[in-house]
Design an enzyme around this catalytic site. Structure first.
Site, PDB file in Angstrom:
ATOM      1  N   ASP A 107       0.417   2.482   8.235  1.00 40.85           N
ATOM      2  CA  ASP A 107       1.596   2.441   8.451  1.00 40.85           C
ATOM      3  C   ASP A 107       2.853   2.620   9.429  1.00 40.85           C
ATOM      4  O   ASP A 107       2.924   3.701   9.672  1.00 40.85           O
ATOM      5  CB  ASP A 107       2.306   2.831   7.586  1.00 40.85           C
ATOM      6  CG  ASP A 107       1.645   2.511   6.128  1.00 40.85           C
ATOM      7  OD1 ASP A 107       1.647   1.281   6.061  1.00 40.85           O
ATOM      8  OD2 ASP A 107       0.853   2.860   4.779  1.00 40.85           O
ATOM      9  N   GLY A 164       8.499   2.992   3.419  1.00 43.07           N
ATOM     10  CA  GLY A 164       9.265   4.412   3.695  1.00 43.07           C
ATOM     11  C   GLY A 164       8.663   5.104   3.745  1.00 43.07           C
ATOM     12  O   GLY A 164       8.228   6.238   4.846  1.00 43.07           O
ATOM     13  N   GLY A 189       3.563   7.910  -1.424  1.00 44.93           N
ATOM     14  CA  GLY A 189       3.429   8.896  -3.072  1.00 44.93           C
ATOM     15  C   GLY A 189       4.370   8.443  -3.932  1.00 44.93           C
ATOM     16  O   GLY A 189       4.925   9.076  -5.177  1.00 44.93           O
ATOM     17  N   ASP A 191       0.325  -3.226  -2.156  1.00 39.50           N
ATOM     18  CA  ASP A 191       0.470  -1.816  -0.832  1.00 39.50           C
ATOM     19  C   ASP A 191       1.838  -1.306  -1.674  1.00 39.50           C
ATOM     20  O   ASP A 191       2.832  -1.836  -1.332  1.00 39.50           O
ATOM     21  CB  ASP A 191       0.981  -2.648   0.430  1.00 39.50           C
ATOM     22  CG  ASP A 191       1.612  -0.924   1.578  1.00 39.50           C
ATOM     23  OD1 ASP A 191       0.869  -0.152   1.013  1.00 39.50           O
ATOM     24  OD2 ASP A 191       1.619  -1.400   2.837  1.00 39.50           O
ATOM     25  N   GLY A 192       1.706  -0.177  -2.040  1.00 40.27           N
ATOM     26  CA  GLY A 192       2.703   0.474  -2.633  1.00 40.27           C
ATOM     27  C   GLY A 192       2.649   1.581  -4.001  1.00 40.27           C
ATOM     28  O   GLY A 192       2.285   0.714  -5.080  1.00 40.27           O
TER      29      GLY A 192
HETATM   30  C1  DX5 Z   1       4.681   2.409   2.226  1.00 41.90           C
HETATM   31  C2  DX5 Z   1       3.547   2.066   3.138  1.00 41.90           C
HETATM   32  C3  DX5 Z   1       2.361   1.939   1.869  1.00 41.90           C
HETATM   33  C4  DX5 Z   1       1.887   3.963   2.069  1.00 41.90           C
HETATM   34  C5  DX5 Z   1       0.885   4.033   0.856  1.00 41.90           C
HETATM   35  O1  DX5 Z   1       6.120   2.569   3.558  1.00 41.90           O
HETATM   36  O2  DX5 Z   1       3.794   0.586   3.412  1.00 41.90           O
HETATM   37  O3  DX5 Z   1       1.483   1.843   2.744  1.00 41.90           O
HETATM   38  O4  DX5 Z   1       1.778   4.579   2.572  1.00 41.90           O
HETATM   39  O5  DX5 Z   1       1.048   4.886  -0.183  1.00 41.90           O
HETATM   40  P1  DX5 Z   1       1.299   5.340  -1.592  1.00 41.90           P
HETATM   41  O6  DX5 Z   1       0.120   4.710  -1.630  1.00 41.90           O
HETATM   42  O7  DX5 Z   1       1.072   6.488  -1.617  1.00 41.90           O
HETATM   43  O8  DX5 Z   1       2.405   4.303  -2.174  1.00 41.90           O
HETATM   44 ZN    ZN Z   2       1.912  -0.083   3.853  1.00 38.64          ZN
END
Ligand code: DX5
Ligand code: ZN
Length: 228
Positions: free
Chosen positions: A36, A146, A149, A179-180
């Site tokens: 990321d 951003g 978690g 994603d997320g």
């Molecule tokens: C958020 C990112 C995600 C995030 C995923 O800005 O694009 O990839 O790090 O982390 P989790 O799975 O903890 O939401």
């Molecule tokens: Zn991501």
């Protein structure tokens, strides 16, 4: 049917020990490593840049799935490719068809893969749908970009389903990457609504045993498919 793939997001690990994050992903059988990149403009955090990707490239053979949450992807795309990124994903919010075509051509010229991402509040633009055949991956974000978690916004499941169906109906094999906030508890929903690549930050790295957490996500995803 598209393969289930697990993409641990290293943002959730100790940023002072990213080598370990990559090792955990390999040991757990991850398919790709989700990187990321956030520039402090597109989203309210600053993570890492091409130098970090280059350093990681020396210690990992995994596919580098690079999620560019930056306002000016054109200024950095070559640097990330030089650093060893394999899949370069750009955000639709900062592009239009013409700018996307330029980026896409630059990535394909290097034999790499192109992805497109949308934030929770963004609908897939028409220009993106028209170019679906050129995309390896479409990232449907289920948290605001951003931070790792955050909790997945389950109200986005109908949007995920709509997008996956649109891709399927056109006969494209574009990966639908979610994603997320992916956790064992919501993997079944994600898969039933068409997600096949599961990005997981906290869902892997905040678990007591991150190596086996990767297998848990995969098993849940495959079970959700079997059970319909
Ligand atoms: C958020 C990112 C995600 C995030 C995923 O800005 O694009 O990839 O790090 O982390 P989790 O799975 O903890 O939401
Ligand atoms: Zn991501």
């Amino acid at each position: 049917m598209k393969q289930i793939r697990i993409a641990p997001s290293i943002l959730a690990w100790d940023l002072g020990n990213l080598r370990e994050a990559a090792e955990i992903a390999s040991k757990g059988g991850a398919d790709q490593l989700h990187l990321d990149v956030i520039d402090g403009h597109f989203a309210p955090n600053i993570t890492f840049g091409p130098g970090t990707v280059k350093a990681l490239r020396k210690v990992s053979d995994l596919k580098f799935d690079t999620h560019l949450m930056v306002d000016q992807p054109a200024a950095y795309v070559e640097k990330f490719m030089d650093a060893g990124s394999d899949l370069l994903t750009f955000h639709a919010e900062v592009l239009d068809g013409k700018r996307f075509d330029q980026l896409s051509a630059a990535v394909k010229a290097r034999g790499k893969e192109v992805g497109l991402a949308i934030k929770p509040g963004t609908e897939l633009p028409k220009w993106a749908l028209e170019r679906m055949d050129t995309l390896s991956a479409l990232i449907v974000m289920t948290v605001n970009p951003g931070f790792s978690g955050q909790r997945m916004d389950m109200s986005l499941m109908p949007k995920l389903e709509k997008i996956s169906k649109a891709v399927e109906e056109r006969g494209f094999d574009t990966d639908i990457e979610v994603d997320g906030g992916v956790e064992p508890e919501n993997v079944a929903d994600v898969v039933r609504n068409g997600g096949n690549v599961l990005v997981a930050g906290a869902g892997v790295y905040s678990k007591e045993n991150p190596v086996s957490a990767i297998g848990v996500l995969r098993q849940r995803a495959q079970a959700a498919r079997r059970d319909g």
